[in-house]
Enzyme design. Sequence first.
Site, PDB file in Angstrom:
ATOM      1  N   HIS A   1      46.286  39.751  42.113  1.00 34.58           N
ATOM      2  CA  HIS A   1      45.600  39.365  40.868  1.00 34.58           C
ATOM      3  C   HIS A   1      45.549  40.582  39.936  1.00 34.58           C
ATOM      4  CE1 HIS A   1      42.498  38.041  38.083  1.00 34.58           C
ATOM      5  NE2 HIS A   1      42.745  36.811  38.495  1.00 34.58           N
TER       6      HIS A   1
ATOM      7  N   GLY B   1      39.709  30.518  36.533  1.00 30.62           N
ATOM      8  CA  GLY B   1      38.564  31.389  36.786  1.00 30.62           C
ATOM      9  C   GLY B   1      37.286  30.766  36.239  1.00 30.62           C
ATOM     10  N   GLY B   2      36.923  31.155  35.032  1.00 27.87           N
ATOM     11  CA  GLY B   2      35.637  30.761  34.434  1.00 27.87           C
ATOM     12  C   GLY B   2      35.359  29.263  34.480  1.00 27.87           C
TER      13      GLY B   2
ATOM     14  N   GLU C   1      43.303  41.752  38.245  1.00 29.82           N
ATOM     15  CA  GLU C   1      42.106  42.595  38.415  1.00 29.82           C
ATOM     16  C   GLU C   1      42.270  43.529  39.611  1.00 29.82           C
ATOM     17  OE1 GLU C   1      39.410  39.275  38.334  1.00 29.82           O
ATOM     18  OE2 GLU C   1      39.864  39.001  36.212  1.00 29.82           O
TER      19      GLU C   1
ATOM     20  N   GLY D   1      40.155  35.337  31.167  1.00 24.47           N
ATOM     21  CA  GLY D   1      38.736  35.534  30.857  1.00 24.47           C
ATOM     22  C   GLY D   1      38.462  35.859  29.401  1.00 24.47           C
TER      23      GLY D   1
ATOM     24  N   ASN E   1      39.478  30.236  41.303  1.00 18.35           N
ATOM     25  CA  ASN E   1      39.244  31.627  41.686  1.00 18.35           C
ATOM     26  C   ASN E   1      37.839  32.001  41.234  1.00 18.35           C
ATOM     27  OD1 ASN E   1      39.289  34.352  42.187  1.00 18.35           O
ATOM     28  ND2 ASN E   1      40.684  34.873  40.507  1.00 18.35           N
ATOM     29  N   TRP E   2      36.929  32.059  42.207  1.00 17.49           N
ATOM     30  CA  TRP E   2      35.523  32.318  41.852  1.00 17.49           C
ATOM     31  C   TRP E   2      35.271  33.796  41.581  1.00 17.49           C
ATOM     32  CZ3 TRP E   2      32.476  28.818  45.899  1.00 17.49           C
ATOM     33  CH2 TRP E   2      32.553  27.490  45.474  1.00 17.49           C
ATOM     34  N   LYS E   3      36.210  34.643  41.893  1.00 22.84           N
ATOM     35  CA  LYS E   3      36.035  36.094  41.721  1.00 22.84           C
ATOM     36  C   LYS E   3      34.711  36.529  42.377  1.00 22.84           C
ATOM     37  CE  LYS E   3      38.600  35.662  37.463  1.00 22.84           C
ATOM     38  NZ  LYS E   3      39.042  36.291  36.243  1.00 22.84           N
TER      39      LYS E   3
ATOM     40  N   GLU F   1      49.948  34.602  35.101  1.00 20.53           N
ATOM     41  CA  GLU F   1      48.704  34.796  34.376  1.00 20.53           C
ATOM     42  C   GLU F   1      48.875  35.942  33.382  1.00 20.53           C
ATOM     43  OE1 GLU F   1      45.181  33.285  36.838  1.00 20.53           O
ATOM     44  OE2 GLU F   1      45.578  35.299  37.530  1.00 20.53           O
TER      45      GLU F   1
ATOM     46  N   SER G   1      42.352  31.381  31.020  1.00 19.64           N
ATOM     47  CA  SER G   1      41.488  30.558  30.162  1.00 19.64           C
ATOM     48  C   SER G   1      41.865  29.074  30.164  1.00 19.64           C
ATOM     49  CB  SER G   1      41.453  31.121  28.730  1.00 19.64           C
ATOM     50  OG  SER G   1      40.907  32.429  28.743  1.00 19.64           O
TER      51      SER G   1
HETATM   52  C1  PEP Z   1      41.891  34.159  36.821  1.00 16.43           C
HETATM   53  O1  PEP Z   1      41.121  35.049  37.038  1.00 16.43           O
HETATM   54  O2  PEP Z   1      42.770  33.950  37.653  1.00 16.43           O
HETATM   55  C2  PEP Z   1      41.739  33.384  35.594  1.00 16.43           C
HETATM   56  C3  PEP Z   1      42.751  32.689  35.213  1.00 16.43           C
HETATM   57  O3  PEP Z   1      40.547  33.467  34.938  1.00 16.43           O
HETATM   58  P1  PEP Z   1      40.098  32.612  33.634  1.00 16.43           P
HETATM   59  O4  PEP Z   1      40.436  31.190  33.902  1.00 16.43           O
HETATM   60  O5  PEP Z   1      38.624  32.850  33.519  1.00 16.43           O
HETATM   61  O6  PEP Z   1      40.858  33.160  32.474  1.00 16.43           O
END
Ligand code: PEP
Length: 253
Positions: free
Chosen positions: A97, A236-237, A99, A175, A10-12, A169, A215
């Site tokens: 999500h 994500g990251g 967010e 994040g 997920n590049w957001k 999640e 994470s």
């Molecule tokens: C996400 O946004 O779906 C996510 C899991 O982000 P991260 O891996 O950065 O925690």
Amino acid sequence: MSRTPIIAANWKMNIGPAEAKEFIAALKNENVCDICVDKVIVPPFVTIPAVMDALNGCQCIGVGAQDVSDRDNGAFTGEISTTMLNELGCKYVVLGHSERRQYHGETNAYINKKIKKALSAGIIPIYCIGETLEQREGGQLESVLKSQVVEGLADLTPEQVAGIVIAYEPVWAIGTGKTASAADAQAAHAYIRSVLAETVGAEAADKVRLQYGGSVKPANAAELMSQPDIDGALVGGAALKADSFAAIIKAAK
Ligand code: PEP
């Protein structure tokens, strides 16, 4: 039941078209194609065509969108329809999500409409659920997950549910660098599967792929994904760099 693992990036709101081409070239050099894991890249809308171009017909990596409208078309400024995603060749869409729930007020009922719209267009929803820290510390973990599953998937047939992906999640782990322990993540996944079994039956519940997100990185991916009810990761990251995303894919096999 053996479920094929699914790892999604997920590049957001990161990685524009030019950078995406470099990412895909670097990912191809990591030799992930032969690994028996479903791999998905979820770029921002404007980056999707560049990712498709860079993939150049390579079927080993699926592409998804980060959201979709529950409407067909018309005067809905800023929205993107399932028809448009189909035209681009998107196979998946991330829905609900945290967010989107937090910054755009998306509710389970609204996300349910989007899930139905995606399914009717043949697009696989990656439905995100998870509790906040306050909810977990307040003893509401199970009630929050249950309402997200029951309300978000309302009116779906067992066959439809069996084909979707659910990403658990925990909001406090997204994040933040804090990851749920493998045991806590497994317990939440097992609970989600038990709620699915109650609502759509054991057979469909057994088929649904449940990803962990929050994470995930190369160092913790293998332990998380070795848990019996964890069938992959939404990342994500650590998915913003091809080498680290590839290491997570390799950890899932
Ligand atoms: C996400 O946004 O779906 C996510 C899991 O982000 P991260 O891996 O950065 O925690």
